[in-house]
Write an enzyme that holds these catalytic residues in place. Structure first.
Site, PDB file in Angstrom:
ATOM      1  N   LYS A 142       0.802  -1.234   0.000  1.00 48.03           N
ATOM      2  CA  LYS A 142       0.000   0.000   0.000  1.00 48.03           C
ATOM      3  C   LYS A 142       0.836   1.287   0.000  1.00 48.03           C
ATOM      4  O   LYS A 142       0.399   2.300  -0.504  1.00 48.03           O
ATOM      5  CB  LYS A 142      -0.965   0.002   1.195  1.00 48.03           C
ATOM      6  CG  LYS A 142      -2.144  -0.957   1.019  1.00 48.03           C
ATOM      7  CD  LYS A 142      -3.123  -0.819   2.172  1.00 48.03           C
ATOM      8  CE  LYS A 142      -4.355  -1.670   1.972  1.00 48.03           C
ATOM      9  NZ  LYS A 142      -5.375  -1.459   3.000  1.00 48.03           N
ATOM     10  N   ASP A 155     -10.373   3.046   1.580  1.00 45.40           N
ATOM     11  CA  ASP A 155     -10.659   2.577   2.947  1.00 45.40           C
ATOM     12  C   ASP A 155     -11.338   3.684   3.746  1.00 45.40           C
ATOM     13  O   ASP A 155     -12.197   3.426   4.600  1.00 45.40           O
ATOM     14  CB  ASP A 155      -9.352   2.199   3.673  1.00 45.40           C
ATOM     15  CG  ASP A 155      -8.841   0.832   3.260  1.00 45.40           C
ATOM     16  OD1 ASP A 155      -9.641   0.004   2.793  1.00 45.40           O
ATOM     17  OD2 ASP A 155      -7.619   0.593   3.394  1.00 45.40           O
ATOM     18  N   GLY A 195      -1.570   1.998  12.870  1.00 48.48           N
ATOM     19  CA  GLY A 195      -1.116   1.424  11.600  1.00 48.48           C
ATOM     20  C   GLY A 195      -1.939   1.981  10.452  1.00 48.48           C
ATOM     21  O   GLY A 195      -2.650   2.990  10.588  1.00 48.48           O
ATOM     22  N   ARG A 245       0.246   0.882  21.216  1.00 44.76           N
ATOM     23  CA  ARG A 245       1.307   0.203  21.976  1.00 44.76           C
ATOM     24  C   ARG A 245       2.625   0.972  21.826  1.00 44.76           C
ATOM     25  O   ARG A 245       3.326   1.215  22.800  1.00 44.76           O
ATOM     26  CB  ARG A 245       1.438  -1.231  21.427  1.00 44.76           C
ATOM     27  CG  ARG A 245       2.514  -2.050  22.052  1.00 44.76           C
ATOM     28  CD  ARG A 245       2.543  -3.436  21.472  1.00 44.76           C
ATOM     29  NE  ARG A 245       2.788  -3.463  20.033  1.00 44.76           N
ATOM     30  CZ  ARG A 245       2.863  -4.562  19.306  1.00 44.76           C
ATOM     31  NH1 ARG A 245       2.693  -5.743  19.879  1.00 44.76           N
ATOM     32  NH2 ARG A 245       3.105  -4.500  18.021  1.00 44.76           N
ATOM     33  N   THR A 246       2.925   1.379  20.594  1.00 47.90           N
ATOM     34  CA  THR A 246       4.171   2.116  20.345  1.00 47.90           C
ATOM     35  C   THR A 246       3.825   3.599  20.210  1.00 47.90           C
ATOM     36  O   THR A 246       3.234   4.018  19.211  1.00 47.90           O
ATOM     37  CB  THR A 246       4.821   1.607  19.028  1.00 47.90           C
ATOM     38  OG1 THR A 246       4.861   0.184  19.082  1.00 47.90           O
ATOM     39  CG2 THR A 246       6.205   2.165  18.829  1.00 47.90           C
TER      40      THR A 246
HETATM   41  P1  NAP Z   1      -0.608  -2.428  10.658  1.00 47.84           P
HETATM   42  O1  NAP Z   1      -0.356  -1.241   9.782  1.00 47.84           O
HETATM   43  O2  NAP Z   1       0.387  -3.518  10.701  1.00 47.84           O
HETATM   44  O3  NAP Z   1      -0.858  -1.877  12.160  1.00 47.84           O
HETATM   45  C1  NAP Z   1      -1.086  -2.782  13.198  1.00 47.84           C
HETATM   46  C2  NAP Z   1      -1.562  -2.035  14.435  1.00 47.84           C
HETATM   47  O4  NAP Z   1      -1.902  -3.026  15.417  1.00 47.84           O
HETATM   48  C3  NAP Z   1      -0.517  -1.141  15.070  1.00 47.84           C
HETATM   49  O5  NAP Z   1      -1.150  -0.063  15.717  1.00 47.84           O
HETATM   50  C4  NAP Z   1       0.112  -2.095  16.099  1.00 47.84           C
HETATM   51  O6  NAP Z   1       0.747  -1.446  17.174  1.00 47.84           O
HETATM   52  C5  NAP Z   1      -1.100  -2.823  16.590  1.00 47.84           C
HETATM   53  N1  NAP Z   1      -0.791  -4.118  17.183  1.00 47.84           N
HETATM   54  C6  NAP Z   1      -0.434  -5.248  16.536  1.00 47.84           C
HETATM   55  N2  NAP Z   1      -0.221  -6.253  17.415  1.00 47.84           N
HETATM   56  C7  NAP Z   1      -0.459  -5.735  18.652  1.00 47.84           C
HETATM   57  C8  NAP Z   1      -0.423  -6.264  19.965  1.00 47.84           C
HETATM   58  N3  NAP Z   1      -0.087  -7.536  20.188  1.00 47.84           N
HETATM   59  N4  NAP Z   1      -0.735  -5.449  20.986  1.00 47.84           N
HETATM   60  C9  NAP Z   1      -1.086  -4.164  20.770  1.00 47.84           C
HETATM   61  N5  NAP Z   1      -1.128  -3.600  19.550  1.00 47.84           N
HETATM   62  C10 NAP Z   1      -0.819  -4.372  18.501  1.00 47.84           C
HETATM   63  O7  NAP Z   1      -1.983  -3.122  10.249  1.00 47.84           O
HETATM   64  P2  NAP Z   1      -3.293  -2.395   9.662  1.00 47.84           P
HETATM   65  O8  NAP Z   1      -3.244  -2.415   8.182  1.00 47.84           O
HETATM   66  O9  NAP Z   1      -3.483  -1.102  10.364  1.00 47.84           O
HETATM   67  O10 NAP Z   1      -4.437  -3.460  10.059  1.00 47.84           O
HETATM   68  C11 NAP Z   1      -4.845  -3.589  11.402  1.00 47.84           C
HETATM   69  C12 NAP Z   1      -6.181  -4.344  11.501  1.00 47.84           C
HETATM   70  O11 NAP Z   1      -7.184  -3.666  10.758  1.00 47.84           O
HETATM   71  C13 NAP Z   1      -6.134  -5.768  10.960  1.00 47.84           C
HETATM   72  O12 NAP Z   1      -6.861  -6.564  11.854  1.00 47.84           O
HETATM   73  C14 NAP Z   1      -6.864  -5.680   9.634  1.00 47.84           C
HETATM   74  O13 NAP Z   1      -7.518  -6.884   9.323  1.00 47.84           O
HETATM   75  C15 NAP Z   1      -7.872  -4.577   9.933  1.00 47.84           C
HETATM   76  N6  NAP Z   1      -8.275  -3.882   8.706  1.00 47.84           N
HETATM   77  C16 NAP Z   1      -9.590  -3.979   8.326  1.00 47.84           C
HETATM   78  C17 NAP Z   1     -10.012  -3.349   7.185  1.00 47.84           C
HETATM   79  C18 NAP Z   1     -11.451  -3.461   6.776  1.00 47.84           C
HETATM   80  O14 NAP Z   1     -11.789  -3.160   5.620  1.00 47.84           O
HETATM   81  N7  NAP Z   1     -12.338  -3.850   7.657  1.00 47.84           N
HETATM   82  C19 NAP Z   1      -9.105  -2.607   6.393  1.00 47.84           C
HETATM   83  C20 NAP Z   1      -7.774  -2.528   6.811  1.00 47.84           C
HETATM   84  C21 NAP Z   1      -7.376  -3.178   7.966  1.00 47.84           C
HETATM   85  P3  NAP Z   1       2.311  -1.003  17.100  1.00 47.84           P
HETATM   86  O15 NAP Z   1       2.319   0.274  16.326  1.00 47.84           O
HETATM   87  O16 NAP Z   1       2.703  -0.868  18.496  1.00 47.84           O
HETATM   88  O17 NAP Z   1       3.043  -2.113  16.383  1.00 47.84           O
END
Ligand code: NAP
Length: 294
Positions: free
Chosen positions: A77, A113, A139, A161-162
């Site tokens: 992305k 999104d 994220g 978390r971060t």
């Molecule tokens: P990402 O960019 O990798 O970000 C992940 C986020 O989750 C960060 O804030 C990270 O915190 C946090 N995180 C991960 N593991 C954690 C843990 N064990 N404890 C606390 N915080 C944790 O991923 P993303 O693209 O934002 O996606 C995140 C979620 O959104 C996924 O579940 C995805 O399926 C969902 N999503 C849904 C849609 C939809 O259309 N419904 C679209 C996009 C994403 P840190 O910064 O501390 O690492």
């Protein structure tokens, strides 16, 4: 679900698709091909497995093949921004593209999104205008959630978390918007919010059954809880919110409406709200039928 092999592909069919790595789990082909069928569009939508090393060549090749539109999923992305001729403002602020549209000079990039979440919230009657909104996570999904509400919300509180990542998100938003934004670790005492949007991966995969550390306290006084996860259909976060009598919404609506908005951009059409609602219902039924969801 009808097999795509039952459709007759003619020389006039447009080809669209999604690129990502991995790609097997994507629901986008199902959603877009059902939209094609329901709307009578002579088009087909295909998943393409593209590695990071292959991204440049894949986009160049897709363009030359005349692939009309492509969705872009993890991990491309951000990187894909280097390969477009232009990018819309919201995608620029989000620093992420999820949709490419073929133009005479190259692909143009969008982030659907943001609007997808907006349409999903609106469909459920969830308000964010003049509301105090809490975003859990920093994220890519958190950028989309913040951009969805930032123009109309009263305030934003970001929990992550971060802390550095939350600070980077706040700094990016403050370049464009004036509202008060605070950042917090997951352990901070939460400031009250009426709408809480959970955007982390906590609650799915290996973390199923868990919720972010700040979630329970944030739900005190909140009236709506949204989780962007849709598999599982109901996360521990949403189950807890329901127990507290709070209105809930999972991530399926966002997934569906980001696809609808991408579809409109790829095919240059507008899908009426009632039509998209009807097609959403069919997609949910088909997903339930193949045991993919709820
Ligand atoms: P990402 O960019 O990798 O970000 C992940 C986020 O989750 C960060 O804030 C990270 O915190 C946090 N995180 C991960 N593991 C954690 C843990 N064990 N404890 C606390 N915080 C944790 O991923 P993303 O693209 O934002 O996606 C995140 C979620 O959104 C996924 O579940 C995805 O399926 C969902 N999503 C849904 C849609 C939809 O259309 N419904 C679209 C996009 C994403 P840190 O910064 O501390 O690492």
């Amino acid at each position: 679900m009808k097999s795509i092999s039952k459709s007759i592909i003619t020389g006039k069919h447009r080809v669209c698709g999604v690129i990502g790595d991995p790609i097997e789990h994507t629901l986008s082909p199902m959603i877009h091909n059902i939209l094609n069928e329901e709307l009578g569009q002579a088009a087909i939508y295909i998943p393409f497995h593209v590695s990071q090393e292959g991204l440049h060549d894949a986009i160049k090749g897709a363009y030359q093949l005349g692939i009309k539109g492509m969705n872009v999923t993890m991990p491309h992305k951000k990187e894909v921004m280097k390969h477009v001729i232009g990018i819309d403002t919201q995608a620029e602020i989000a620093q992420a593209i999820n949709t490419l549209v073929h133009t005479s000079e190259g692909y143009y990039g969008y982030n659907t999104d943001i609007g997808g979440l907006g349409r999903a919230l609106a469909e459920e009657g969830i308000q964010w205008t003049e509301q105090d909104v809490a975003i859990i996570g920093s994220g890519g999904a958190a950028y989309a959630a913040c951009l969805c509400v930032v123009e109309e919300a009263k305030s934003l509180a970001i929990y992550n978390r971060t802390l550095e990542k939350a600070m980077a998100l706040k700094a990016q938003l403050e370049k464009y918007y004036m509202l008060p934004i605070t950042v917090h670790t997951m352990e901070d005492t939460p400031t009250p919010a009426s709408l809480v949007i959970q955007t982390t991966g906590v609650g799915m995969g290996a973390l199923e059954g868990q919720m972010p550390a700040c979630a329970k306290a944030l739900m005190d006084g909140a009236s709506v809880a949204v989780d962007l996860i849709y598999n599982p259909w109901e996360t521990a976060f949403l189950a807890y919110a329901k127990e507290k009598g709070i209105q809930v919404m999972n991530g399926f609506g966002m997934l569906y409406y980001q696809a609808v908005e991408a579809y409109e951009k790829m095919h240059g059409c507008h899908i009426e709200a009632e039509t998209s609602k009807r097609i959403k219902k069919r997609i949910l039924e088909e997903l339930n039928g193949i045991g993919e969801s709820k």
